[in-house]
Design a protein around this motif. Sequence first.
Motif, PDB file in Angstrom:
ATOM      1  N   MET A   1       0.845  -1.190   0.000  1.00 39.59           N
ATOM      2  CA  MET A   1       0.000   0.000   0.000  1.00 39.59           C
ATOM      3  C   MET A   1       0.885   1.247   0.000  1.00 39.59           C
ATOM      4  SD  MET A   1      -2.826   1.561  -0.065  1.00 39.59           S
ATOM      5  CE  MET A   1      -4.314   0.670   0.443  1.00 39.59           C
ATOM      6  N   ASN A   2       2.033   1.146   0.668  1.00 36.18           N
ATOM      7  CA  ASN A   2       2.954   2.288   0.698  1.00 36.18           C
ATOM      8  C   ASN A   2       3.351   2.706  -0.715  1.00 36.18           C
ATOM      9  OD1 ASN A   2       4.720   4.186   2.083  1.00 36.18           O
ATOM     10  ND2 ASN A   2       6.404   2.915   1.316  1.00 36.18           N
ATOM     11  N   LYS A   3       3.624   1.724  -1.585  1.00 35.04           N
ATOM     12  CA  LYS A   3       3.996   2.060  -2.970  1.00 35.04           C
ATOM     13  C   LYS A   3       2.799   2.675  -3.681  1.00 35.04           C
ATOM     14  CE  LYS A   3       7.428   1.427  -3.161  1.00 35.04           C
ATOM     15  NZ  LYS A   3       8.506   2.369  -2.773  1.00 35.04           N
ATOM     16  N   GLY A   4       1.598   2.209  -3.323  1.00 33.32           N
ATOM     17  CA  GLY A   4       0.385   2.784  -3.905  1.00 33.32           C
ATOM     18  C   GLY A   4       0.197   4.236  -3.486  1.00 33.32           C
ATOM     19  N   LEU A   5       0.418   4.504  -2.203  1.00 29.07           N
ATOM     20  CA  LEU A   5       0.320   5.893  -1.717  1.00 29.07           C
ATOM     21  C   LEU A   5       1.368   6.758  -2.408  1.00 29.07           C
ATOM     22  CD1 LEU A   5      -0.090   5.171   2.126  1.00 29.07           C
ATOM     23  CD2 LEU A   5      -1.901   5.863   0.542  1.00 29.07           C
ATOM     24  N   GLU A   6       2.565   6.207  -2.569  1.00 31.97           N
ATOM     25  CA  GLU A   6       3.632   6.952  -3.248  1.00 31.97           C
ATOM     26  C   GLU A   6       3.301   7.201  -4.713  1.00 31.97           C
ATOM     27  OE1 GLU A   6       7.294   5.249  -0.475  1.00 31.97           O
ATOM     28  OE2 GLU A   6       7.195   4.720  -2.589  1.00 31.97           O
ATOM     29  N   PHE A   7       2.621   6.246  -5.316  1.00 29.36           N
ATOM     30  CA  PHE A   7       2.184   6.374  -6.714  1.00 29.36           C
ATOM     31  C   PHE A   7       1.291   7.626  -6.840  1.00 29.36           C
ATOM     32  CE2 PHE A   7      -0.580   5.447 -10.301  1.00 29.36           C
ATOM     33  CZ  PHE A   7       0.190   4.696 -11.179  1.00 29.36           C
ATOM     34  N   ILE A   8       0.337   7.740  -5.934  1.00 28.74           N
ATOM     35  CA  ILE A   8      -0.595   8.882  -5.974  1.00 28.74           C
ATOM     36  C   ILE A   8       0.144  10.174  -5.631  1.00 28.74           C
ATOM     37  CG2 ILE A   8      -2.719   9.839  -4.971  1.00 28.74           C
ATOM     38  CD1 ILE A   8      -3.550   6.870  -4.419  1.00 28.74           C
ATOM     39  N   GLU A   9       1.037  10.095  -4.637  1.00 27.89           N
ATOM     40  CA  GLU A   9       1.839  11.267  -4.243  1.00 27.89           C
ATOM     41  C   GLU A   9       2.667  11.766  -5.442  1.00 27.89           C
ATOM     42  OE1 GLU A   9       4.601  10.302  -1.122  1.00 27.89           O
ATOM     43  OE2 GLU A   9       5.174  12.383  -0.754  1.00 27.89           O
ATOM     44  N   ALA A  10       3.269  10.822  -6.173  1.00 28.56           N
ATOM     45  CA  ALA A  10       4.118  11.192  -7.319  1.00 28.56           C
ATOM     46  C   ALA A  10       3.298  11.880  -8.415  1.00 28.56           C
ATOM     47  CB  ALA A  10       4.818   9.954  -7.873  1.00 28.56           C
ATOM     48  N   MET A  11       2.080  11.382  -8.650  1.00 28.09           N
ATOM     49  CA  MET A  11       1.202  12.021  -9.644  1.00 28.09           C
ATOM     50  C   MET A  11       1.058  13.508  -9.360  1.00 28.09           C
ATOM     51  SD  MET A  11      -2.044   9.436  -9.921  1.00 28.09           S
ATOM     52  CE  MET A  11      -3.103  10.831 -10.348  1.00 28.09           C
ATOM     53  N   HIS A  12       0.766  13.810  -8.094  1.00 27.73           N
ATOM     54  CA  HIS A  12       0.531  15.207  -7.710  1.00 27.73           C
ATOM     55  C   HIS A  12       1.819  16.016  -7.723  1.00 27.73           C
ATOM     56  CE1 HIS A  12      -3.651  14.611  -6.869  1.00 27.73           C
ATOM     57  NE2 HIS A  12      -3.388  13.592  -6.072  1.00 27.73           N
TER      58      HIS A  12
ATOM     59  N   CYS B   1      -3.198  -4.501  -2.583  1.00 27.25           N
ATOM     60  CA  CYS B   1      -3.286  -3.109  -2.118  1.00 27.25           C
ATOM     61  C   CYS B   1      -2.698  -2.157  -3.161  1.00 27.25           C
ATOM     62  CB  CYS B   1      -2.552  -2.931  -0.789  1.00 27.25           C
ATOM     63  SG  CYS B   1      -3.476  -3.565   0.625  1.00 27.25           S
ATOM     64  N   LEU B   2      -1.615  -2.570  -3.829  1.00 25.29           N
ATOM     65  CA  LEU B   2      -0.994  -1.714  -4.841  1.00 25.29           C
ATOM     66  C   LEU B   2      -1.945  -1.521  -6.021  1.00 25.29           C
ATOM     67  CD1 LEU B   2       1.315  -0.135  -6.122  1.00 25.29           C
ATOM     68  CD2 LEU B   2       2.343  -2.306  -6.841  1.00 25.29           C
ATOM     69  N   GLY B   3      -2.571  -2.624  -6.447  1.00 24.49           N
ATOM     70  CA  GLY B   3      -3.536  -2.523  -7.550  1.00 24.49           C
ATOM     71  C   GLY B   3      -4.707  -1.626  -7.183  1.00 24.49           C
ATOM     72  N   LEU B   4      -5.185  -1.766  -5.939  1.00 24.04           N
ATOM     73  CA  LEU B   4      -6.301  -0.942  -5.469  1.00 24.04           C
ATOM     74  C   LEU B   4      -5.914   0.540  -5.489  1.00 24.04           C
ATOM     75  CD1 LEU B   4      -9.100  -0.732  -4.052  1.00 24.04           C
ATOM     76  CD2 LEU B   4      -7.908  -1.053  -1.872  1.00 24.04           C
TER      77      LEU B   4
ATOM     78  N   LEU C   1      -7.184  -7.355  13.764  1.00 22.49           N
ATOM     79  CA  LEU C   1      -7.506  -7.607  12.357  1.00 22.49           C
ATOM     80  C   LEU C   1      -6.378  -8.460  11.768  1.00 22.49           C
ATOM     81  CD1 LEU C   1      -9.722  -6.465  10.305  1.00 22.49           C
ATOM     82  CD2 LEU C   1      -7.940  -4.895   9.541  1.00 22.49           C
ATOM     83  N   GLY C   2      -6.749  -9.415  10.909  1.00 21.60           N
ATOM     84  CA  GLY C   2      -5.732 -10.236  10.237  1.00 21.60           C
ATOM     85  C   GLY C   2      -5.026  -9.437   9.157  1.00 21.60           C
ATOM     86  N   TYR C   3      -3.862  -9.937   8.754  1.00 23.14           N
ATOM     87  CA  TYR C   3      -3.043  -9.227   7.767  1.00 23.14           C
ATOM     88  C   TYR C   3      -3.770  -9.073   6.431  1.00 23.14           C
ATOM     89  CZ  TYR C   3       0.953  -8.228   4.719  1.00 23.14           C
ATOM     90  OH  TYR C   3       1.804  -7.666   3.806  1.00 23.14           O
ATOM     91  N   ASN C   4      -4.350 -10.172   5.912  1.00 23.10           N
ATOM     92  CA  ASN C   4      -5.023 -10.081   4.612  1.00 23.10           C
ATOM     93  C   ASN C   4      -6.287  -9.223   4.667  1.00 23.10           C
ATOM     94  OD1 ASN C   4      -3.096 -11.626   3.414  1.00 23.10           O
ATOM     95  ND2 ASN C   4      -4.272 -13.542   3.472  1.00 23.10           N
ATOM     96  N   ALA C   5      -6.870  -9.110   5.861  1.00 23.37           N
ATOM     97  CA  ALA C   5      -8.102  -8.322   6.007  1.00 23.37           C
ATOM     98  C   ALA C   5      -7.816  -6.829   5.876  1.00 23.37           C
ATOM     99  CB  ALA C   5      -8.766  -8.623   7.351  1.00 23.37           C
ATOM    100  N   ILE C   6      -6.544  -6.434   5.935  1.00 25.45           N
ATOM    101  CA  ILE C   6      -6.229  -5.021   5.683  1.00 25.45           C
ATOM    102  C   ILE C   6      -6.737  -4.665   4.289  1.00 25.45           C
ATOM    103  CG2 ILE C   6      -4.408  -3.288   5.372  1.00 25.45           C
ATOM    104  CD1 ILE C   6      -2.684  -4.873   7.361  1.00 25.45           C
ATOM    105  N   TYR C   7      -6.320  -5.465   3.302  1.00 25.81           N
ATOM    106  CA  TYR C   7      -6.795  -5.194   1.933  1.00 25.81           C
ATOM    107  C   TYR C   7      -8.311  -5.310   1.841  1.00 25.81           C
ATOM    108  CZ  TYR C   7      -8.332  -6.006  -2.790  1.00 25.81           C
ATOM    109  OH  TYR C   7      -9.049  -5.950  -3.957  1.00 25.81           O
ATOM    110  N   ASP C   8      -8.865  -6.401   2.388  1.00 25.51           N
ATOM    111  CA  ASP C   8     -10.301  -6.635   2.261  1.00 25.51           C
ATOM    112  C   ASP C   8     -11.106  -5.450   2.780  1.00 25.51           C
ATOM    113  OD1 ASP C   8      -9.610  -9.152   1.326  1.00 25.51           O
ATOM    114  OD2 ASP C   8      -9.780 -10.090   3.309  1.00 25.51           O
TER     115      ASP C   8
END
Lengths: 378, 378
Positions: A211-222, A302-305, A336-343
Amino acid sequence: MMNSISVLGSTGSIGRQSLAAAAHLGIRVEAMTTNHNITLLEEQARRFRPSFVAAYDESAARLLKISLADTDIAVGSGEAGLCEAVSVACEAVVTAVSGSIGLRPTLEAITQKKRICLANKETLVCAGSLVLREAKAYGAEIVPVDSEHSAIFQCLEGRRSELARILLTGSGGPFRGKTRDETANVTPEEAVRHPNWRMGAKISVDSATMMNKGLEFIEAMHLFGVTPDDIQVVVHPQSVVHSMVELTDGTVLAQMAVPDMGLPIQYALTWPDRSPSPYERLDWTRMKDLTFEAPDLEKTPCLGLAMDCARKGGTAPAVMSAANEAAVGLFLTHQLGYNAIYDSVAEAVGRISFVEDPSLADIIEADRAARGYVLTHY
Amino acid sequence: MMNSISVLGSTGSIGRQSLAAAAHLGIRVEAMTTNHNITLLEEQARRFRPSFVAAYDESAARLLKISLADTDIAVGSGEAGLCEAVSVACEAVVTAVSGSIGLRPTLEAITQKKRICLANKETLVCAGSLVLREAKAYGAEIVPVDSEHSAIFQCLEGRRSELARILLTGSGGPFRGKTRDETANVTPEEAVRHPNWRMGAKISVDSATMMNKGLEFIEAMHLFGVTPDDIQVVVHPQSVVHSMVELTDGTVLAQMAVPDMGLPIQYALTWPDRSPSPYERLDWTRMKDLTFEAPDLEKTPCLGLAMDCARKGGTAPAVMSAANEAAVGLFLTHQLGYNAIYDSVAEAVGRISFVEDPSLADIIEADRAARGYVLTHY
């Protein structure tokens, strides 16, 4: 080189390193804040002698005021305290708080034309369009502290118009290559153990889920004014390259350094200059097997999301980021379980009502609703 | 972007690619020269319609004049012809001749304030101090075409003052890791077969012995105004990184691209702009095992010799480079063994008299003496 700074979140990992960099560079620290770690904040305040400190937590702030009663350091609390901390006489603000509480103080600092040394990625993820518009209007500089964005920023200096594509690298985290089945029983202790970087708990979990890379993806866009199609995520497990840019002719420039956040922090403080630093140098006499590959979005949904939310825009990134903050909080406290973070985050993104061109109020409401959704449904 | 160029050595590998780049970029080719390949030069002349051509070889020039009698293209010969080729109405000169015959025409182009797109490394190796002094005096730009120096040039743009160290990369050539015993029977055919780059015969042999990296070491000293201690040679067999710079804070910037000389040629012609290019892009979804290590100077003594000559200065690099040209010529025509390239060059460096602060005449004499030494003793 900045002469004086305010550090929001001085007791966290980035905050502590920012104080160290300020000490090394001879920069005056004018204000500092914490969430509730007043023991460390008091120690820092006695060492750095800022004119103002604040604790976000109200009861912690009351205790802090008592502890510092023998000094002439003013003490504030809550969001107002954070906003006051950026309003002291300083040239730059290091926004090293975790989560969306960084948003209002950052906007406040922008209206005061202060340089934002941006270490709080949620600010741009939730309200990137708004923040960049304000920064442009007030002429406030935003210099990234995230190692990836600092790398891109450095590679693009003087050649913004030559950019063809951002190559955003990430280690892939401690569970790289593992299937969802294999990560089902991951514990918080395992998730915070990053292979290359020492970081705070929340960002370490985000690195594990990517998810961190996903957040960075959005941050980089801006930050760099590009579209989702202009950014390619590249998994690079060795964390030697901190990110790259491909230019119009096919040339790629990469920024590399030892994995120490002190370096991008220092650069954000010294830019447009560069100063000698005490950090280790990369050893090119034995640098083996640097590898680069595409991320596996099935294993790291999470990255795809995040990439989907980046394309959707509006309140989608704010909902995703806030839901993720809540979910990671539950995971870290074994609720919360690890996979449930994404869910849970994916569910929140699907359920919370969407606003295409949100105001600050819409963003704050989306943030609140997303947290509420995760906390009540999980 | 340059509008018109002259290409010295248009029939060689770099020369042909320079013409292709000019055609792609819509740059007028005003003059072109060859050593003796007049068949190709005539073909190029009929296609590009320069106002002037020259062949260094006098008898080849006479034949060329007859071949082009039906055109209005003027034909020159010898060193005077090369100097005339840089004197036509052009903004830049691509110096793609091999060896020290590039020296006088380059100096001539400098006095005419033309941009030097420098692909002839012997010019700086033999007479770097002199050439750089002249370029400064006349305000002529020198933009490197060698992929390594182009990489360093690009990494340093706008940050020359931040340089701590140049990391000059090289593949190590086709015999990397082989001992002197193992290379004793290497044939010219084996030596010109470079693993990553397609190049002319002389530079391919120099890559195998790593004399090429030594010449580049000396070239980099002059181009970037640094001392031998400021340059570290790094063996990087995959040739993805074309060179790197370490900056004052420990940050490393690397330039990467597919191994195609068309790219640095194009950049030297478009600089300070950058244009779209037809070259392949690096594929970051499967980039495996980039490695970096120190060179083994026992196995590649030519590199060590070049570094010694770099430290010695004066006429030492000119003697080394000229002796190497002669030795490689003998090797390519099966008159000298592979290992004897080093032996003969080292001997010439030891025997030819040394001038500490040489004039152009001293350099030309050192060059002549060194060639003569190798040709008479081997």
